[in-house]
Design a protein around this motif. Structure first.
Motif, short mmCIF file in Angstrom:
data_model
loop_
_atom_site.label_atom_id
_atom_site.label_comp_id
_atom_site.label_asym_id
_atom_site.label_seq_id
_atom_site.Cartn_x
_atom_site.Cartn_y
_atom_site.Cartn_z
N TRP A 1 129.87 40.28 51.13
CA TRP A 1 129.61 39.68 49.82
C TRP A 1 128.31 38.91 49.81
O TRP A 1 127.58 38.88 48.81
CB TRP A 1 130.76 38.77 49.40
N VAL A 2 127.98 38.26 50.93
CA VAL A 2 126.70 37.55 51.02
C VAL A 2 125.56 38.55 50.91
O VAL A 2 124.58 38.32 50.20
CB VAL A 2 126.63 36.73 52.32
N LEU A 3 125.69 39.67 51.60
CA LEU A 3 124.64 40.69 51.55
C LEU A 3 124.49 41.25 50.13
O LEU A 3 123.37 41.41 49.65
CB LEU A 3 124.96 41.82 52.53
N GLY B 1 138.98 38.44 54.06
CA GLY B 1 137.88 38.90 53.21
C GLY B 1 136.66 39.29 54.02
O GLY B 1 136.57 39.03 55.22
N ASP B 2 135.75 39.89 53.34
CA ASP B 2 134.54 40.37 53.97
C ASP B 2 133.38 39.50 53.51
O ASP B 2 132.57 39.89 52.68
CB ASP B 2 134.32 41.84 53.58
N VAL B 3 133.31 38.30 54.05
CA VAL B 3 132.30 37.33 53.62
C VAL B 3 130.88 37.84 53.87
O VAL B 3 130.04 37.79 52.97
CB VAL B 3 132.54 35.95 54.27
#
Length: 64
Positions: A27-29, A22-24
């Motif tokens: 997603w946080v951004l 995943g692209d954590v």
């Protein structure tokens, strides 16, 4: 022998795709930017939204 090389390369390609975690940071951004937009809009439009809500409630239940 060529069959084994093709088979092995396809198997390694499947393993590479299956290792996606995943692209954590992305997603946080997105989450932080959304929260920033909500806070910004609330700061600008908060008083107007409160007046609109109060007016709508007064229309339904009468002035409090």
């Amino acid at each position: 022998m060529e069959f084994l090389v093709v088979w092995w390369s396809r198997l390694r390609a499947r393993w590479a795709v299956g290792d996606d975690r995943g692209d954590v940071p992305g997603w946080v951004l997105v989450t932080l930017m959304t929260a920033g937009l909500v806070v910004g809009l609330w700061a600008v439009a908060g008083p107007r939204l409160e007046a609109l809500f109060t007016q709508a409630m007064d229309a339904v239940v009468g002035p409090l």
